[in-house]
Design an enzyme around this catalytic site. Structure first.
Site, short mmCIF file in Angstrom:
data_model
loop_
_atom_site.label_atom_id
_atom_site.label_comp_id
_atom_site.label_asym_id
_atom_site.label_seq_id
_atom_site.Cartn_x
_atom_site.Cartn_y
_atom_site.Cartn_z
N SER A 96 0.85 -1.17 0.00
CA SER A 96 0.00 0.00 0.00
C SER A 96 0.89 1.22 0.00
CB SER A 96 -0.89 0.02 1.24
OG SER A 96 -0.10 0.30 2.37
N LYS A 97 0.26 2.37 -0.12
CA LYS A 97 1.06 3.58 -0.18
C LYS A 97 1.88 3.77 1.10
CE LYS A 97 -2.00 5.11 -3.52
NZ LYS A 97 -3.42 5.35 -3.71
N ARG A 98 1.32 3.30 2.20
CA ARG A 98 2.07 3.45 3.45
C ARG A 98 3.06 2.32 3.62
NH1 ARG A 98 -2.83 2.47 3.18
NH2 ARG A 98 -3.49 4.35 2.18
N HIS A 99 2.94 1.33 2.77
CA HIS A 99 3.74 0.15 3.02
C HIS A 99 4.59 -0.24 1.82
CE1 HIS A 99 4.83 -3.53 5.03
NE2 HIS A 99 4.62 -4.17 3.91
#
Length: 542
Positions: free
Chosen positions: A309-312
RNA sequence: GGCCCGUUCGUCUAUCGGUUAGGACGCCAGGUUUUCAACCUGGAAAGACGAGUUCGAUUCUCGUACGGGCUGCCA
């Protein structure tokens, strides 16, 4: 006819040939598979996805209902513009592109911007740029889903007037409260609107949403080309909202209407939409439209197996460009992630186009592996056409905000390309190995190179240089001169190589010394050697 | 919680019930070499677990475990 513009890894003549035969393959396949729009099947017997790949595939030919008017495959990539184009999206786009272009079909691009809050033009640009870098060109204009809002609403209203949908006056608070309670009691959180069967006369004069009347018993089977048959009990489906209380359509309605209106024959998307497909099928059914062929592909996970994900750990496509991966390598790697064609690992676009098919897609999520990307990347650089590679290198330079190579340097670069490209996995590596081309005199050696320029080494260079003065400037000539010199001095050629590298490139890691001499030419070679022999090197930090 | 999907070497994957379970990346060792790299050769390395069906299961069925997804007036 598939586009060839991207195929930088192949000899243009050959590619054209390959593609013209490809066009024929595509034609046959297109007729064969064309738009096998399935009826909604109620196969009570088949309720597990027990079909293997081949069976899944054969279903296509066996139960296809009718081809579209044109008999042409139409796929689409439909990202929502809420961020950059991440690797999973890029792969979905690639699969759609490969599938359509490989059989002479169309690849459409639609921006799903119905969520006005979260959509941004910057994100749209980023996505477009990412696709452009990857060379995934679409047919026709980019369409905005939001702009079709009226048409979507019209469909909702049609359903309403036909009694297949109804107005629901329940407030959001009411529903939220219901869900909270249901959850705390461990009950199903599916909301059953009390307005489903309320007569119009009893409707209050209040805001409402339009909900579809979902079938309440029976099952819906998603005939998925990747996942097999997936059966969902209809009592698991709620009367989903079609039109919000402000009159705007929700995504679930918009996709169906757009896919239908755009003539999409194959929906290839992430399997996070698998359950949605059942809901969407209700709309197809209600409107009496043909259901497209579904292909829900597994998501890509990060190196640790967690969802990307964008955070990951997810990076935008352009980040990979900035890291210096060639687009062809990226395409190859992405295609191979979750899809396979026997043991083929390294292939050209033309081959991917010819081979790609839905039955080669695996069902389990894949992890992103940088090492393999690098390897493939290196192989693509190695087989790239020199001119195309130079151009892509320039693009890389400008993408990273660095100065492009001037005409003199790029001319030298293109003569040097043959001895550079086989040893670089990425553009930064290529650049590093091309230091001897890029750097200007006086060369400042790095630490390792400087060690090869001690007094003894410089002495060797000093003695060797005059011999080179009259050498025939060819590989054989240079090898002969240096070989004789080494013999006469009773030293191994290896002893000379280090100093030569250092003098010629200021680096310890370079192409062959002979290649460098050849590329540099006699004059420049001698100048560098003399310079290095004459003075103690200034050492560059690091 | 409910529903859906998945699970073969560290990673990507092959396998149409019978294979010494194959390939690729990476890793390790050796070779070659003009350092590094590249290259060549070799090696270690896998069917989540438990039942069942079968003469035979990685393959088919069921269960368990683990992972993922969906469950929005998000897409």
């Amino acid at each position: 006819m598939p586009s060839l513009a991207l195929n930088s890894t192949c000899d243009p003549g050959k590619s054209a040939q390959a593609l013209s035969s490809l066009g024929q393959i595509a034609k046959t396949q297109a007729t064969l598979l064309s738009c096998a729009a399935f009826r909604i099947l109620p196969p009570f017997g088949i309720c597990r996805n027990t079909l293997d790949r081949r069976q899944r595939y054969s279903i296509l030919g066996y139960e296809k209902v009718k081809p579209t008017m044109s008999g042409q495959v139409v796929t689409r990539f439909a990202p929502s513009p809420t961020g950059f184009l991440h690797i999973g999206g890029a792969r979905t786009a690639l699969f759609n592109w490969l599938f359509a272009r490989g059989r002479g079909g169309k690849f459409l691009l639609r921006i799903e911007d119905t969520d006005r809050e979260r959509s941004s033009p910057e994100a749209t640009d980023a996505i477009l740029q990412g696709l452009a870098w990857l060379g995934l060109d679409h047919d026709g204009d980019v369409t905005s889903q939001f702009e079709g809002a009226e048409r979507h609403a019209q469909v909702a209203k049609q359903l309403l007037s036909e009694g297949k949908a109804y107005k629901c006056f329940a407030s959001q608070d009411e529903i939220a409260a219901f869900r909270e309670q249901a959850r705390s009691e461990g009950k199903s959180t599916l909301y059953r609107s009390p307005w489903r069967d309320v007569a119009v006369e009893s409707h209050p004069d209040e805001p409402y949403v339009i909900r579809i009347k979902a079938p309440q018993d029976g099952t819906t089977v998603i005939r998925d080309q990747v996942q097999g048959d997936v059966t969902i009990r209809n009592d698991q489906l709620d009367d989903m909202i079609l039109l919000r209380s402000d009159g705007t359509p929700v995504y679930m309605l918009a996709v169906v209407v757009d896919d239908h209106d755009m003539g999409v024959t194959h929906v290839i998307r992430g399997d996070d939409h698998l359950n949605n497909a059942a809901r969407q099928m209700m709309i197809y059914q209600a409107m009496g439209w043909d259901v497209p062929v579904w292909a829900h592909i597994p998501l890509i996970h990060g190196a640790d197996g967690k969802k990307l994900s964008k955070r990951h750990g997810a990076l935008g496509a352009e980040e990979y460009q900035k890291m210096g991966y060639p687009a062809a390598g990226m395409r190859n790697y992405l295609a191979r992630l979750g899809w396979s064609h026997g043991d083929d690992e390294f292939f050209s676009d033309a081959q991917a186009l010819e081979w790609f098919d839905l039955d080669g897609i695996g069902k389990s999520p894949a992890r992103f592996d940088t090492k393999k990307l690098e390897n493939l990347s290196g192989q693509h650089i190695a087989v790239s056409d020199d001119a195309a590679l130079l151009q892509e290198l320039q693009d890389f330079l400008s993408a990273t905000g660095e100065d492009c190579l001037g005409s003199k340097k790029s001319a030298l670069m293109s003569t040097a390309m043959y001895c550079l490209k086989e040893r670089a996995k990425t553009f930064p590596e290529l650049l590093e190995k091309a230091t001897f081309v890029i750097a200007d005199r006086p060369l400042i050696p790095d630490q390792k190179a400087a060690k090869n320029l001690d007094a003894v080494s410089r002495c060797i260079l000093k003695e060797l240089t005059p011999q080179l003065q009259n050498a025939s400037w060819s590989r054989d000539g240079l090898e002969a001169v240096t070989g004789t010199f080494a013999e006469a001095k009773e030293i191994k050629f290896g002893k000379m190589a280090g100093p030569l590298r250092a003098a010629l490139a200021g680096r310890a890691v370079t192409p062959s010394v002979f290649d460098m001499m050849l590329v540099l030419g006699r004059e420049e070679t001698l100048a560098r050697l003399n310079e290095a022999a004459d003075k103690e090197p200034e050492v560059q930090d690091g």
